[in-house]
Scaffold this motif. Structure first.
Motif, mmCIF file in Angstrom:
data_model
loop_
_atom_site.group_PDB
_atom_site.id
_atom_site.type_symbol
_atom_site.label_atom_id
_atom_site.label_comp_id
_atom_site.label_asym_id
_atom_site.label_seq_id
_atom_site.Cartn_x
_atom_site.Cartn_y
_atom_site.Cartn_z
ATOM 1 N N VAL A 1 -7.703 5.323 -5.464
ATOM 2 C CA VAL A 1 -6.281 5.286 -5.125
ATOM 3 C C VAL A 1 -5.683 6.687 -5.127
ATOM 4 O O VAL A 1 -4.841 7.018 -4.287
ATOM 5 N N LEU B 1 -0.386 -2.625 -8.371
ATOM 6 C CA LEU B 1 -1.822 -2.913 -8.367
ATOM 7 C C LEU B 1 -2.166 -4.078 -9.296
ATOM 8 O O LEU B 1 -3.155 -4.786 -9.072
ATOM 9 N N TYR C 1 -5.103 -1.772 -0.901
ATOM 10 C CA TYR C 1 -4.535 -0.434 -0.752
ATOM 11 C C TYR C 1 -5.284 0.373 0.304
ATOM 12 O O TYR C 1 -4.673 1.037 1.145
ATOM 13 N N SER D 1 -6.726 -5.354 -5.532
ATOM 14 C CA SER D 1 -5.566 -4.575 -5.095
ATOM 15 C C SER D 1 -5.987 -3.250 -4.472
ATOM 16 O O SER D 1 -5.366 -2.785 -3.495
ATOM 17 N N VAL D 2 -7.026 -2.634 -5.010
ATOM 18 C CA VAL D 2 -7.514 -1.379 -4.426
ATOM 19 C C VAL D 2 -8.059 -1.635 -3.020
ATOM 20 O O VAL D 2 -7.869 -0.819 -2.108
ATOM 21 N N LEU E 1 -12.019 3.096 -9.557
ATOM 22 C CA LEU E 1 -10.920 2.441 -8.857
ATOM 23 C C LEU E 1 -9.673 3.326 -8.836
ATOM 24 O O LEU E 1 -8.981 3.431 -7.813
ATOM 25 N N TRP F 1 2.545 2.376 -9.090
ATOM 26 C CA TRP F 1 1.213 1.920 -9.484
ATOM 27 C C TRP F 1 1.204 0.517 -10.077
ATOM 28 O O TRP F 1 0.174 -0.160 -10.052
ATOM 29 N N SER G 1 0.815 -1.215 0.000
ATOM 30 C CA SER G 1 0.000 0.000 0.000
ATOM 31 C C SER G 1 0.847 1.261 0.000
ATOM 32 O O SER G 1 0.586 2.203 -0.763
#
Length: 297
Positions: free
Chosen positions: A281, A129, A184, A180-181, A277, A126, A118
């Motif tokens: 982020v 992700l 994060y 992944s988000v 999404l 990036w 994260s």
């Protein structure tokens, strides 16, 4: 008694006339080849090289080509070209296995550079992700990649045939990104294709409902895996639930898009989900690191 004169002698028979070149049919595409076969559609004479098998008899190349123009290409249930072989599924399997092989060679370096972290994403890394969705628990552990690849092998081909290859690839990657988000926003670090796999679970439920199938079995599958997510140690519930929600939304957009302008609606919805999404982020800090500013630099 007078004698009768002898009967007149018949004239000698003339030899049969040889047929001219126009009497022997020749292939309309190859005039130097004799043939007595005609196309069933246009009735032009065709030689063996120009014959194409038809339901009845043979057709010429031109008629077959013209007929193919009038036939609409087969499509998947929810749009896109029909899928004879699930190539996207096999490609994803290969990529995951190759990434795992790289972990055998340099596990620490691969994980350090490409796992989902994260704070690394917050600092601008990036690529984590997506790359993290193709990594798994490092060797010698095998259960993580075996479970995920078995699930992809079991349900990936069916979904790809229903959705079409492009839509299936879009679903998989967006579900992976959604997982992944989730990590994060609410976790710290993780690896695995589980977010994408849970997205496929959600998509399978949506597709089954849309086609009128009994979806209770899929619902049980999702329920059991969600329970295991919170019971088994070292499982990222953030990634699982993020992928599940994202995959379900993408599949609903694909399955319930109106037939009119279907493609525009489907990929417009996918683009909107991708935008949401990305904005999550960009505009929110990871909660695992309190004190970070609300917008990343």
């Amino acid at each position: 008694m007078t004698s009768q004169p002898p009967p007149p002698t018949p004239p000698p028979a003339e030899p049969p006339a040889h047929p001219g070149p126009e009497a022997v049919p020749t292939c309309f595409r190859h005039p130097d080849r004799e043939t007595y076969v005609r196309c069933q559609r246009c009735e032009r004479p065709i030689c063996p090289d120009c014959m194409r098998d038809a339901a009845v008899g043979h057709q010429c190349v031109e008629c077959v080509r013209e007929g193919n123009r009038a036939v609409r290409p087969a499509q998947a249930v929810f749009g896109g070209a029909a899928v004879a072989a699930p190539r996207v599924t096999w490609t994803l399997l290969v990529i995951n296995v190759l990434a795992y092989a790289a972990e055998f060679v340099q596990p620490a370096q691969v994980l350090r550079q490409f796992e989902m972290w994260s704070f690394g994403v917050y600092q601008g890394e990036w690529w984590r992700l997506i790359t993290s969705a193709f990594l798994h628990a490092p060797p010698p552990s095998l259960w993580h990649i075996v479970f995920n690849m078995w699930a992809l092998y079991a349900i990936g081909p069916e979904l790809e045939r229903r959705l079409g290859s492009v839509r299936f690839a879009t679903l998989y990657l967006l579900a992976a990104l959604g997982g992944s988000v989730g990590i994060y926003l609410f976790g710290q670090e993780a690896v695995g294709a589980s977010g994408a796999i849970y997205g496929l679970f959600g998509a399978l439920f949506v597709v089954a409902r849309r086609l009128g199938y009994d979806a209770r079995g899929v619902l049980w599958l999702i329920g059991i895996n969600v329970v295991l997510t919170f019971v088994v140690a070292n499982i990222s519930w953030q990634g699982h639930l993020g992928g599940l929600v994202t995959g379900t939304l993408v599949a609903a957009a694909f399955a319930y898009a109106p037939s009119r302008n279907r493609t525009v609606v489907q990929f417009g919805a996918a683009a909107a989900i991708l935008l949401v999404l990305v904005l999550l982020v960009m505009l929110l800090p990871p909660t695992a690191y309190p004190g970070l500013p609300a917008i990343t630099g």
